[in-house]
Design a protein around this motif. Structure first.
Motif, mmCIF file in Angstrom:
data_model
loop_
_atom_site.group_PDB
_atom_site.id
_atom_site.type_symbol
_atom_site.label_atom_id
_atom_site.label_comp_id
_atom_site.label_asym_id
_atom_site.label_seq_id
_atom_site.Cartn_x
_atom_site.Cartn_y
_atom_site.Cartn_z
ATOM 1 N N VAL A 1 30.881 0.271 -47.042
ATOM 2 C CA VAL A 1 31.065 -0.600 -45.878
ATOM 3 C C VAL A 1 32.415 -0.345 -45.226
ATOM 4 O O VAL A 1 32.537 -0.311 -43.996
ATOM 5 C CB VAL A 1 30.917 -2.080 -46.288
ATOM 6 N N ILE A 2 33.454 -0.139 -46.021
ATOM 7 C CA ILE A 2 34.806 0.060 -45.478
ATOM 8 C C ILE A 2 35.187 1.537 -45.470
ATOM 9 O O ILE A 2 36.364 1.870 -45.368
ATOM 10 C CB ILE A 2 35.841 -0.747 -46.287
ATOM 11 N N SER A 3 34.202 2.418 -45.564
ATOM 12 C CA SER A 3 34.471 3.851 -45.751
ATOM 13 C C SER A 3 35.267 4.453 -44.597
ATOM 14 O O SER A 3 36.088 5.354 -44.816
ATOM 15 C CB SER A 3 33.158 4.615 -45.932
ATOM 16 N N PHE A 4 35.034 3.993 -43.378
ATOM 17 C CA PHE A 4 35.774 4.567 -42.250
ATOM 18 C C PHE A 4 37.262 4.280 -42.392
ATOM 19 O O PHE A 4 38.105 5.154 -42.166
ATOM 20 C CB PHE A 4 35.232 4.006 -40.932
ATOM 21 N N GLY A 5 37.591 3.065 -42.789
ATOM 22 C CA GLY A 5 38.990 2.728 -43.020
ATOM 23 C C GLY A 5 39.581 3.500 -44.185
ATOM 24 O O GLY A 5 40.743 3.942 -44.129
ATOM 25 N N VAL A 6 38.802 3.669 -45.254
ATOM 26 C CA VAL A 6 39.276 4.459 -46.397
ATOM 27 C C VAL A 6 39.569 5.885 -45.962
ATOM 28 O O VAL A 6 40.600 6.468 -46.321
ATOM 29 C CB VAL A 6 38.227 4.449 -47.534
ATOM 30 N N TYR A 7 38.673 6.438 -45.184
ATOM 31 C CA TYR A 7 38.842 7.816 -44.717
ATOM 32 C C TYR A 7 40.072 7.961 -43.823
ATOM 33 O O TYR A 7 40.869 8.894 -43.982
ATOM 34 C CB TYR A 7 37.580 8.248 -43.966
ATOM 35 N N LEU A 8 40.246 7.029 -42.891
ATOM 36 C CA LEU A 8 41.349 7.132 -41.943
ATOM 37 C C LEU A 8 42.711 6.849 -42.576
ATOM 38 O O LEU A 8 43.708 7.507 -42.256
ATOM 39 C CB LEU A 8 41.141 6.159 -40.779
ATOM 40 N N TRP A 9 42.763 5.865 -43.477
ATOM 41 C CA TRP A 9 44.064 5.361 -43.910
ATOM 42 C C TRP A 9 44.646 6.048 -45.138
ATOM 43 O O TRP A 9 45.849 5.973 -45.376
ATOM 44 C CB TRP A 9 43.983 3.852 -44.154
ATOM 45 N N HIS A 10 43.832 6.713 -45.950
ATOM 46 C CA HIS A 10 44.414 7.230 -47.194
ATOM 47 C C HIS A 10 45.445 8.343 -46.979
ATOM 48 O O HIS A 10 46.418 8.412 -47.746
ATOM 49 C CB HIS A 10 43.298 7.680 -48.165
ATOM 50 N N PRO A 11 45.326 9.238 -45.958
ATOM 51 C CA PRO A 11 46.384 10.258 -45.815
ATOM 52 C C PRO A 11 47.752 9.684 -45.470
ATOM 53 O O PRO A 11 48.747 10.051 -46.125
ATOM 54 C CB PRO A 11 45.836 11.174 -44.702
ATOM 55 N N PRO A 12 47.879 8.788 -44.463
ATOM 56 C CA PRO A 12 49.226 8.253 -44.214
ATOM 57 C C PRO A 12 49.760 7.409 -45.364
ATOM 58 O O PRO A 12 50.964 7.432 -45.645
ATOM 59 C CB PRO A 12 49.048 7.423 -42.934
ATOM 60 N N ILE A 13 48.872 6.674 -46.046
ATOM 61 C CA ILE A 13 49.337 5.877 -47.182
ATOM 62 C C ILE A 13 49.853 6.785 -48.292
ATOM 63 O O ILE A 13 50.899 6.522 -48.907
ATOM 64 C CB ILE A 13 48.210 4.965 -47.698
ATOM 65 N N LEU A 14 49.158 7.877 -48.547
ATOM 66 C CA LEU A 14 49.615 8.837 -49.555
ATOM 67 C C LEU A 14 50.960 9.431 -49.154
ATOM 68 O O LEU A 14 51.868 9.582 -49.997
ATOM 69 C CB LEU A 14 48.576 9.952 -49.716
ATOM 70 N N GLU A 15 51.116 9.739 -47.877
ATOM 71 C CA GLU A 15 52.387 10.283 -47.391
ATOM 72 C C GLU A 15 53.507 9.259 -47.555
ATOM 73 O O GLU A 15 54.619 9.611 -47.981
ATOM 74 C CB GLU A 15 52.237 10.677 -45.927
ATOM 75 N N TRP A 16 53.250 7.998 -47.229
ATOM 76 C CA TRP A 16 54.274 6.958 -47.358
ATOM 77 C C TRP A 16 54.668 6.742 -48.815
ATOM 78 O O TRP A 16 55.847 6.627 -49.133
ATOM 79 C CB TRP A 16 53.774 5.654 -46.752
ATOM 80 N N LEU A 17 53.683 6.669 -49.694
ATOM 81 C CA LEU A 17 53.968 6.450 -51.110
ATOM 82 C C LEU A 17 54.791 7.595 -51.683
ATOM 83 O O LEU A 17 55.719 7.384 -52.474
ATOM 84 C CB LEU A 17 52.667 6.288 -51.892
ATOM 85 N N THR A 18 54.455 8.815 -51.279
ATOM 86 C CA THR A 18 55.192 9.979 -51.768
ATOM 87 C C THR A 18 56.623 9.979 -51.244
ATOM 88 O O THR A 18 57.579 10.212 -52.002
ATOM 89 C CB THR A 18 54.477 11.272 -51.340
ATOM 90 N N ALA A 19 56.775 9.702 -49.942
ATOM 91 C CA ALA A 19 58.112 9.691 -49.344
ATOM 92 C C ALA A 19 58.980 8.586 -49.934
ATOM 93 O O ALA A 19 60.207 8.750 -50.056
ATOM 94 C CB ALA A 19 57.997 9.514 -47.829
ATOM 95 N N ALA A 20 58.366 7.477 -50.322
ATOM 96 C CA ALA A 20 59.123 6.367 -50.896
ATOM 97 C C ALA A 20 59.473 6.589 -52.360
ATOM 98 O O ALA A 20 60.160 5.759 -52.971
ATOM 99 C CB ALA A 20 58.331 5.069 -50.745
ATOM 100 N N GLY A 21 58.992 7.686 -52.947
ATOM 101 C CA GLY A 21 59.308 7.997 -54.339
ATOM 102 C C GLY A 21 58.559 7.163 -55.346
ATOM 103 O O GLY A 21 58.981 7.049 -56.505
ATOM 104 N N VAL A 22 57.428 6.596 -54.930
ATOM 105 C CA VAL A 22 56.662 5.740 -55.837
ATOM 106 C C VAL A 22 56.188 6.516 -57.062
ATOM 107 O O VAL A 22 56.114 5.970 -58.171
ATOM 108 C CB VAL A 22 55.458 5.126 -55.090
ATOM 109 N N PHE A 23 55.880 7.805 -56.874
ATOM 110 C CA PHE A 23 55.334 8.594 -57.980
ATOM 111 C C PHE A 23 56.410 9.359 -58.753
ATOM 112 O O PHE A 23 56.089 10.051 -59.725
ATOM 113 C CB PHE A 23 54.302 9.598 -57.446
ATOM 114 N N ASP A 24 57.666 9.279 -58.329
ATOM 115 C CA ASP A 24 58.707 10.122 -58.917
ATOM 116 C C ASP A 24 58.973 9.822 -60.390
ATOM 117 O O ASP A 24 59.397 10.699 -61.148
ATOM 118 C CB ASP A 24 60.011 9.973 -58.126
ATOM 119 N N ARG A 25 58.765 8.593 -60.790
ATOM 120 C CA ARG A 25 59.063 8.223 -62.176
ATOM 121 C C ARG A 25 57.931 8.539 -63.150
ATOM 122 O O ARG A 25 58.073 8.312 -64.348
ATOM 123 C CB ARG A 25 59.389 6.736 -62.254
#
Length: 394
Positions: free
Chosen positions: A315-339
């Protein structure tokens, strides 16, 4: 006749779930690539099972989207051709297509521009790129622009199919459907062969060959699956559940086979490999077989795809498709995965999925659902519940 029409316009839970699975698959691919791709194996030594293709082939979710969209959007036109419903209103059809894509896309574009302009998150586009993004001018050779959100490149491909669908649907008649199949295959092959040499560089080949004319066959295979499903439903000769299960598994096997062939031959793909000309079409045919089998009542498809989480994701697949690339970019830039020590995919994937689902739910509730309801006020009686715009909440 009314009963048959209700059957053809009901929601098919397995297909809603398949749409959710396709969105997750694309997200999985980007999470895998971001976590530094590596071989994914279960076990060790000679008994190790290599599952890398399940991750590296996640972009195949786009092929699933295209073929599934063709299947669902064709059903109202098939009903008209078979005398089960009035001719679909093209005005209503266009209103729904526009409201399905542009409000959610423009809402995201506004957020990305706001973040870039006010907080320096991302890159502010120049005037040409901004206008190109507003017009979805991505897949048109050297005149196209780069999308601000990379996955948006697929939107004009699908929208071009929306343009030709009403015309192609005129061939969904006995014996004429063979002409439609041949037309799609020949056109796709001619386009890919004629446009291969003029596009010298690999990136140019991607921009030119991945336009809708180079993928028409997989869209048409989805249309033909919808036609076969409707015809057999009306005739009362849908295959037995065991046959539907066998067809569904054959479709899955076909997709897996094409993924394996791609993994073995990807280095030569953009150099003119035979896969360049048949991969999308063959994969679309396998997906179309899965769609037909699932709609016909495959028990395996229902068990695998019609569960509550996948249906909600659908049902929410269009939003999942559109939003996951920028969210992944933001999380990576914020260093969320660095630890995260070691290979981070087992940890980054659930974080990305959770964040994306939350944002996609907001997009659906605040933007998509209100717009879809607005679109379905027109001709509501002819709107198939299986259409992406009308997928009910799980």
């Amino acid at each position: 006749m009314s009963t048959l029409r209700q059957t053809l316009t009901r929601e098919i839970p397995s297909l809603t779930g398949l749409r959710g699975l396709a969105a997750f698959w694309v997200l999985l691919y980007h999470a895998w690539a971001n976590a530094t791709p590596r071989v994914i194996e279960i076990g060790s030594g000679p008994y190790a099972l290599n599952l890398t293709i399940a991750f590296s082939g996640g972009w195949t979710g786009v092929d699933v989207f295209f073929t599934l969209s063709a299947f669902l959007l064709t059903l109202p036109f098939v009903q008209w051709q078979m005398g089960l419903a009035p001719r679909p209103s093209l005005g209503t059809y266009w209103v729904r297509r526009i409201l399905r894509v542009f409000p959610a896309y423009y809402a995201q574009l506004a957020v990305l521009l706001l973040l870039a302009g006010a907080f320096g998150i991302g890159v502010w586009p120049d005037a040409r790129r901004l206008i190109g993004n507003l017009l979805l001018w991505f897949n048109f050779g050297s005149s196209g622009v780069a999308p601000i959100n990379g996955v948006a490149y697929t939107l004009p491909i699908e929208f071009c199919f929306y343009l030709v669908l009403p015309l192609l649907a005129l061939l969904l008649r006995p014996r004429w459907w063979v002409l439609l199949a041949l037309l799609a295959i020949v056109e796709t092959q001619l386009y890919r062969h004629l446009m291969f040499d003029p596009a010298a560089e690999t990136m140019s080949k991607v921009l030119v060959l991945e336009q809708m004319p180079g993928r028409l066959d997989q869209f048409v295979f989805g249309m033909l699956a919808a036609y076969a499903y409707a015809r057999m439903t009306v005739a009362g000769n849908l295959p037995h559940r065991r046959v539907s299960d066998a067809l569904f598994l054959a479709g899955v096997a076909g997709v897996v086979l094409m993924l394996v062939l791609m993994q073995l031959g990807f280095e030569a793909y953009w150099q003119g490999s035979w896969l360049l000309y048949v991969w999308h079409g063959a994969t679309g045919a396998a997906v179309a077989l899965m769609l037909f089998a699932a709609a016909a009542g495959s028990g395996i498809a229902r068990v695998l795809l019609a569960n509550r989480p996948l249906r909600r994701l659908g049902v929410i697949s269009f939003g999942v498709y559109l939003w996951h690339p920028p969210i992944l970019e933001w999380l990576t830039a914020a260093g969320v995965f660095d630890r995260i020590e070691g290979y981070r995919l087992p940890w980054s994937l659930p974080i990305l999925l959770l964040a994306t689902v939350l944002v996609a739910e907001l997009s659906y509730r605040l933007v998509e659902r209100p717009m879809l309801r607005l679109g379905h006020r027109r001709g509501a009686k002819t709107a198939p519940a299986t259409e992406p715009a009308a997928a009910p909440q799980a």
